[in-house]
Enzyme design. Structure first.
Site, short mmCIF file in Angstrom:
data_model
loop_
_atom_site.label_atom_id
_atom_site.label_comp_id
_atom_site.label_asym_id
_atom_site.label_seq_id
_atom_site.Cartn_x
_atom_site.Cartn_y
_atom_site.Cartn_z
N SER A 94 0.82 -1.20 0.00
CA SER A 94 0.00 0.00 0.00
C SER A 94 0.87 1.26 0.00
CB SER A 94 -0.96 -0.05 1.19
OG SER A 94 -1.96 0.92 1.08
N ASP A 216 -10.26 -3.85 -5.68
CA ASP A 216 -9.55 -3.16 -4.61
C ASP A 216 -10.08 -1.74 -4.50
OD1 ASP A 216 -7.76 -1.91 -2.92
OD2 ASP A 216 -5.98 -2.76 -3.84
N HIS A 244 -7.53 -5.31 -0.57
CA HIS A 244 -6.29 -4.53 -0.59
C HIS A 244 -5.17 -5.17 0.21
CE1 HIS A 244 -4.02 -0.89 -1.31
NE2 HIS A 244 -3.87 -0.66 -0.01
#
Length: 268
Positions: A94, A216, A244
């Protein structure tokens, strides 16, 4: 304070070549527990917590010091320097994927490969760019987070995880958010969701793997495609996994794709 103490650095594994794992927003190094065992035989595994999360030392935090994602990139480079890590394989989830990219621009000789899981150079839609959120949507998200962080965490964790048939995953993510230093988490959210690192992509020289999850919310498919189109020397892989956080929800698929990208055998 040295970097190892500040960032709660942990080293394990039986190999020599280093793999440095960087966790995503609101998480800590424990989020890699399903991934790292697959690499411990061949690599030196380096784990850490960003300041404000996990067991990192929050006394090291000031908003002036951590005013941008680049500040967190500097922390990564300080860890590498202190541990004398060279030819590092960086694995970032991320927002930490982008932090790793920034670190590789600051010190390109330090890294041999980048593994980027769910990266996003900008979360807000722009002309001819789909980031996944409108400016109003991000403003609302940050406003809710600012006024009621704990309820925000409970509400958004299931949406981020996107595995409704496995509620224990959402519960773990919620718990992780709620254990973070709330004030630092608020600052980090603002820095993350208002960031725009699109112009930095062309400056990356390290070979990169972009791992994009299906369905996502945080980094939708157009984001992964944009990353691949604008990041030199990159490979793009779309996972079957939804959500995610494939490091938690689909570790086997995540490991398999990483191993396809990395050298099959590490020597000394």
């Amino acid at each position: 304070m040295n970097a190892s103490k500040r960032n709660n650095v942990q080293v394990k594994g039986r190999g020599e070549k280093p793999m440095l794992f960087a966790h995503g927003y609101g998480c800590d190094q424990n989020m890699w527990r399903y991934i790292t065992p697959a690499f411990e035989e061949e690599y030196k595994i380096v784990l850490f917590d960003h300041v404000g999360f996990g067991k990192a030392d929050t006394s090291a935090y000031t908003l002036g010091r951590y005013a941008s994602l680049q500040s967190y990139a500097v922390d990564i480079l300080e860890i590498c320097e202190e541990l004398e890590l060279e030819e590092v394989i960086f694995v970032g989830h991320s927002v930490s994927a982008m932090i790793g990219l920034l670190a590789s621009i600051l010190d390109p000789g330090r890294f041999s490969k980048l593994v980027l899981i769910g990266p996003s150079p900008r979360y807000i839609n722009d002309e001819e760019y789909t980031g996944g959120f409108t400016q109003e949507g991000i403003d609302d998200l940050l406003g809710t987070l600012d006024s009621d962080y704990l309820n925000w965490a409970r509400a958004i964790a299931p949406l981020i995880m996107a595995n409704p048939d496995r509620p224990e995953l959402s519960q773990e993510l919620t718990q992780s958010f709620c254990q973070s230093d709330i004030e630092i988490a608020k600052d980090f959210a603002r820095i993350t969701f208002l960031s725009d690192n699109r112009a930095d992509l062309c400056n990356v020289r390290t070979e990169a793997l972009i791992m994009q999850c299906s369905d996502d919310l945080i980094a939708p498919l157009p984001v992964g495609e944009y990353m691949h189109q604008n990041l030199p020397n990159s490979t793009f892989r779309l996972l079957r996994a939804t959500g995610h956080c494939p490091n938690l929800s689909a570790p086997e698929e995540t490991i398999a794709i990483m191993k396809e990208f990395l050298p099959s055998k590490v020597l000394g």
